[in-house]
Design a protein around this motif. Sequence first.
Motif, PDB file in Angstrom:
ATOM      1  N   ASP A   1      52.169  35.124  38.619  1.00 39.25           N
ATOM      2  CA  ASP A   1      51.014  35.258  39.505  1.00 39.25           C
ATOM      3  C   ASP A   1      50.541  36.710  39.563  1.00 39.25           C
ATOM      4  OD1 ASP A   1      49.093  35.003  41.464  1.00 39.25           O
ATOM      5  OD2 ASP A   1      50.381  33.950  42.878  1.00 39.25           O
ATOM      6  N   LEU A   2      49.249  36.917  39.337  1.00 40.05           N
ATOM      7  CA  LEU A   2      48.653  38.261  39.353  1.00 40.05           C
ATOM      8  C   LEU A   2      47.588  38.416  40.433  1.00 40.05           C
ATOM      9  CD1 LEU A   2      48.252  38.804  35.498  1.00 40.05           C
ATOM     10  CD2 LEU A   2      49.767  40.103  37.002  1.00 40.05           C
ATOM     11  N   ARG A   3      47.457  37.447  41.317  1.00 41.36           N
ATOM     12  CA  ARG A   3      46.372  37.501  42.303  1.00 41.36           C
ATOM     13  C   ARG A   3      46.455  38.715  43.218  1.00 41.36           C
ATOM     14  NH1 ARG A   3      46.859  31.718  44.957  1.00 41.36           N
ATOM     15  NH2 ARG A   3      49.055  32.232  44.550  1.00 41.36           N
ATOM     16  N   HIS A   4      47.649  39.198  43.483  1.00 33.13           N
ATOM     17  CA  HIS A   4      47.816  40.365  44.353  1.00 33.13           C
ATOM     18  C   HIS A   4      47.226  41.630  43.729  1.00 33.13           C
ATOM     19  CE1 HIS A   4      51.255  39.805  41.725  1.00 33.13           C
ATOM     20  NE2 HIS A   4      51.406  41.110  41.701  1.00 33.13           N
ATOM     21  N   LEU A   5      47.068  41.628  42.395  1.00 31.18           N
ATOM     22  CA  LEU A   5      46.492  42.791  41.719  1.00 31.18           C
ATOM     23  C   LEU A   5      44.992  42.672  41.545  1.00 31.18           C
ATOM     24  CD1 LEU A   5      49.147  43.486  38.944  1.00 31.18           C
ATOM     25  CD2 LEU A   5      49.032  44.360  41.289  1.00 31.18           C
ATOM     26  N   ASN A   6      44.448  41.495  41.804  1.00 28.87           N
ATOM     27  CA  ASN A   6      43.001  41.273  41.678  1.00 28.87           C
ATOM     28  C   ASN A   6      42.550  40.391  42.826  1.00 28.87           C
ATOM     29  OD1 ASN A   6      40.380  41.013  40.863  1.00 28.87           O
ATOM     30  ND2 ASN A   6      40.833  40.242  38.813  1.00 28.87           N
ATOM     31  N   PRO A   7      42.563  40.924  44.063  1.00 28.80           N
ATOM     32  CA  PRO A   7      42.240  40.095  45.227  1.00 28.80           C
ATOM     33  C   PRO A   7      40.835  39.513  45.207  1.00 28.80           C
ATOM     34  CG  PRO A   7      42.350  42.433  45.806  1.00 28.80           C
ATOM     35  CD  PRO A   7      42.889  42.314  44.431  1.00 28.80           C
ATOM     36  N   GLN A   8      39.871  40.211  44.587  1.00 31.73           N
ATOM     37  CA  GLN A   8      38.504  39.671  44.554  1.00 31.73           C
ATOM     38  C   GLN A   8      38.451  38.403  43.701  1.00 31.73           C
ATOM     39  OE1 GLN A   8      36.162  43.007  43.160  1.00 31.73           O
ATOM     40  NE2 GLN A   8      35.766  43.696  45.256  1.00 31.73           N
ATOM     41  N   ALA A   9      39.189  38.382  42.585  1.00 28.62           N
ATOM     42  CA  ALA A   9      39.239  37.184  41.753  1.00 28.62           C
ATOM     43  C   ALA A   9      39.908  36.034  42.514  1.00 28.62           C
ATOM     44  CB  ALA A   9      39.965  37.462  40.451  1.00 28.62           C
ATOM     45  N   ALA A  10      40.945  36.374  43.290  1.00 32.51           N
ATOM     46  CA  ALA A  10      41.634  35.345  44.057  1.00 32.51           C
ATOM     47  C   ALA A  10      40.719  34.723  45.106  1.00 32.51           C
ATOM     48  CB  ALA A  10      42.870  35.937  44.741  1.00 32.51           C
ATOM     49  N   LEU A  11      39.916  35.546  45.759  1.00 31.48           N
ATOM     50  CA  LEU A  11      38.991  35.044  46.756  1.00 31.48           C
ATOM     51  C   LEU A  11      37.912  34.160  46.121  1.00 31.48           C
ATOM     52  CD1 LEU A  11      38.546  38.187  49.043  1.00 31.48           C
ATOM     53  CD2 LEU A  11      39.615  36.014  49.673  1.00 31.48           C
ATOM     54  N   ALA A  12      37.446  34.594  44.949  1.00 35.47           N
ATOM     55  CA  ALA A  12      36.416  33.808  44.247  1.00 35.47           C
ATOM     56  C   ALA A  12      36.950  32.458  43.849  1.00 35.47           C
ATOM     57  CB  ALA A  12      35.935  34.580  43.015  1.00 35.47           C
ATOM     58  N   ALA A  13      38.276  32.387  43.578  1.00 37.44           N
ATOM     59  CA  ALA A  13      38.892  31.118  43.185  1.00 37.44           C
ATOM     60  C   ALA A  13      39.311  30.292  44.383  1.00 37.44           C
ATOM     61  CB  ALA A  13      40.107  31.389  42.301  1.00 37.44           C
TER      62      ALA A  13
END
Length: 219
Positions: free
Chosen positions: A203-215
């Motif tokens: 999991d890499l969402r912690h390094l790209n929070p904007q991508a996580a929010l978009a998903a």
Amino acid sequence: MRSIHVVAHPEATHHVEKVVGGWHDSQLTPAGRAAAVRIARTLRDQIPAGADVELFSSDLLRTSQTADEVAREFGIEPILDPRLREKSYGQAEGRPQQWLDERFIPAPADGDRMGHYEGIPGSETRGECAKRVCAAMEEILARDCEYQIIVTHGFAATFVLTTWIKMPYEALGSVGFLTPSGSITTLREDDFYHNRRIVSLGDLRHLNPQAALAAGGAP
């Protein structure tokens, strides 16, 4: 319930210098240090306050630096274990990646992939790497602790996971789990069925929070 968080160290100098890692003792880049802070904060958010937590790490600098950030967040000391190191590439370590590529002998699709010699003097076979990582993991699992954090390397992490799911040594020749630099993999065992699950992988969402929010996920 037992939970284990497996961290693959973030960006290190050998990545940007395009040299072979292995046991070459590279350190985190500024971006890697920032990612280590995010990793530590993410783990702090995921693990309940007051829980019993243990932290284990490869003793190489890039992993111990990552573990230090986690240790500061939790107020604990990391246990450094050289058996959690990345696979050794012998004489190739610290040399340009091209040097390794020109000499590397890939394992055959079938046959003895665990004992295959890759053509680099001083390097480990896949089997030698697997045996030491699995031995370290068996000792970690024998400890009575609800939450454990393991900081290791991308290739070595595969054997952390195969030990967790009790995959036999004979089956490890072709298996590989994708755990990118800076990722967190979450493992969990329930107290009733004692099923061991891989809850999230790489999991890499912690390094790209904007991508996580978009998903639609949490940052």
